[in-house]
Scaffold this motif. Sequence first.
Motif, mmCIF file in Angstrom:
data_model
loop_
_atom_site.group_PDB
_atom_site.id
_atom_site.type_symbol
_atom_site.label_atom_id
_atom_site.label_comp_id
_atom_site.label_asym_id
_atom_site.label_seq_id
_atom_site.Cartn_x
_atom_site.Cartn_y
_atom_site.Cartn_z
ATOM 1 N N VAL A 19 56.660 70.760 33.395
ATOM 2 C CA VAL A 19 55.815 71.944 33.437
ATOM 3 C C VAL A 19 56.447 73.011 32.552
ATOM 4 C CG1 VAL A 19 54.601 73.539 34.970
ATOM 5 C CG2 VAL A 19 55.407 71.376 35.867
ATOM 6 N N SER A 20 55.637 73.622 31.681
ATOM 7 C CA SER A 20 56.132 74.691 30.818
ATOM 8 C C SER A 20 56.316 75.966 31.641
ATOM 9 C CB SER A 20 55.145 74.944 29.680
ATOM 10 O OG SER A 20 53.989 75.596 30.178
ATOM 11 N N PRO A 21 57.073 76.933 31.123
ATOM 12 C CA PRO A 21 57.205 78.207 31.847
ATOM 13 C C PRO A 21 55.853 78.893 32.083
ATOM 14 C CG PRO A 21 58.873 78.043 30.140
ATOM 15 C CD PRO A 21 57.953 76.878 29.953
ATOM 16 N N GLU A 22 54.935 78.795 31.101
ATOM 17 C CA GLU A 22 53.615 79.398 31.259
ATOM 18 C C GLU A 22 52.836 78.711 32.381
ATOM 19 O OE1 GLU A 22 54.784 78.194 28.297
ATOM 20 O OE2 GLU A 22 55.198 80.077 27.263
ATOM 21 N N GLN A 23 52.924 77.377 32.424
ATOM 22 C CA GLN A 23 52.246 76.634 33.478
ATOM 23 C C GLN A 23 52.840 76.961 34.840
ATOM 24 O OE1 GLN A 23 52.777 72.755 31.707
ATOM 25 N NE2 GLN A 23 50.599 72.596 31.219
ATOM 26 N N LYS A 24 54.151 77.108 34.890
ATOM 27 C CA LYS A 24 54.809 77.460 36.150
ATOM 28 C C LYS A 24 54.285 78.802 36.660
ATOM 29 C CE LYS A 24 57.874 76.396 39.243
ATOM 30 N NZ LYS A 24 57.541 75.368 40.206
ATOM 31 N N GLN A 25 54.100 79.744 35.748
ATOM 32 C CA GLN A 25 53.573 81.051 36.129
ATOM 33 C C GLN A 25 52.134 80.915 36.643
ATOM 34 O OE1 GLN A 25 53.566 83.941 32.967
ATOM 35 N NE2 GLN A 25 53.002 85.605 34.330
ATOM 36 N N MET A 26 51.324 80.113 35.969
ATOM 37 C CA MET A 26 49.940 79.899 36.394
ATOM 38 C C MET A 26 49.873 79.181 37.743
ATOM 39 S SD MET A 26 47.777 81.268 34.325
ATOM 40 C CE MET A 26 46.277 80.436 34.839
ATOM 41 N N GLN A 27 50.860 78.349 38.027
ATOM 42 C CA GLN A 27 50.882 77.657 39.314
ATOM 43 C C GLN A 27 50.979 78.651 40.463
ATOM 44 O OE1 GLN A 27 53.799 74.504 39.438
ATOM 45 N NE2 GLN A 27 52.629 73.244 38.013
ATOM 46 N N GLY A 28 51.582 79.816 40.209
ATOM 47 C CA GLY A 28 51.643 80.857 41.236
ATOM 48 C C GLY A 28 50.252 81.308 41.651
ATOM 49 N N PHE A 29 49.343 81.433 40.673
ATOM 50 C CA PHE A 29 47.954 81.799 40.972
ATOM 51 C C PHE A 29 47.296 80.712 41.805
ATOM 52 C CE2 PHE A 29 43.410 81.598 39.797
ATOM 53 C CZ PHE A 29 42.999 82.812 40.319
ATOM 54 N N LEU A 30 47.460 79.466 41.392
ATOM 55 C CA LEU A 30 46.878 78.338 42.127
ATOM 56 C C LEU A 30 47.403 78.305 43.556
ATOM 57 C CD1 LEU A 30 46.123 74.828 40.914
ATOM 58 C CD2 LEU A 30 47.596 75.051 42.886
ATOM 59 N N GLY A 33 45.728 71.043 33.415
ATOM 60 C CA GLY A 33 45.616 71.904 32.234
ATOM 61 C C GLY A 33 46.570 73.072 32.250
ATOM 62 N N PRO A 34 46.052 74.302 32.347
ATOM 63 C CA PRO A 34 46.929 75.474 32.285
ATOM 64 C C PRO A 34 47.908 75.573 33.454
ATOM 65 C CG PRO A 34 44.694 76.132 32.865
ATOM 66 C CD PRO A 34 44.651 74.670 32.511
ATOM 67 N N PHE A 35 47.659 74.827 34.524
ATOM 68 C CA PHE A 35 48.553 74.834 35.673
ATOM 69 C C PHE A 35 49.634 73.768 35.563
ATOM 70 C CE2 PHE A 35 44.385 76.232 37.329
ATOM 71 C CZ PHE A 35 44.723 77.534 37.672
ATOM 72 N N GLY A 36 49.468 72.836 34.620
ATOM 73 C CA GLY A 36 50.405 71.723 34.508
ATOM 74 C C GLY A 36 50.148 70.709 35.610
#
Length: 151
Positions: free
Chosen positions: A57-68, A119-122
């Motif tokens: 998981v990329s750092p950006e995806q990790k951040q988006m996972q917080g939203f999920l 996708g954006p969440f990894g």
Amino acid sequence: MADHRTLNFAAEADAIAEIESLRRGYLQTGNWSLPQIAFHIGFPISHPQASPATLDVSPEQKQMQGFLENVVAHGWPQQPGESPPPMRPPANVGPEKVDELIANLKKLAAYKASHVNAGPFGAVTTEKYRRFILVHAAHHLSFLTPKQQES
């Protein structure tokens, strides 16, 4: 926020039943029609199952996972912000998007892998992703109310 109903789907079949009910007629209290909502909800689930999930998981995806994670734990936020441009439906969306959404919800229900490429969440667990999609669907479909069918 516009008037809307409270919906909660336990499984994809529940969301599909609601969509089928709305296809017979609905009152719209939000900005989008049923086909536009189907376009929007269907966009993220039309892609993940096409490629296998890797657990990287990329750092950006990790951040988006917080939203999920927040959506799965607490429901859809009151002020979610703007959708990314590819997920914003055009003004004229055909009814085929409703058919596609139903087909993709059925595929998601049958998906057996432990993780999905979201996708954006990894890579996320399939169960969390399913819950996210169902909460997202409930949020948008809540702005449509089925019309009472005459007997």
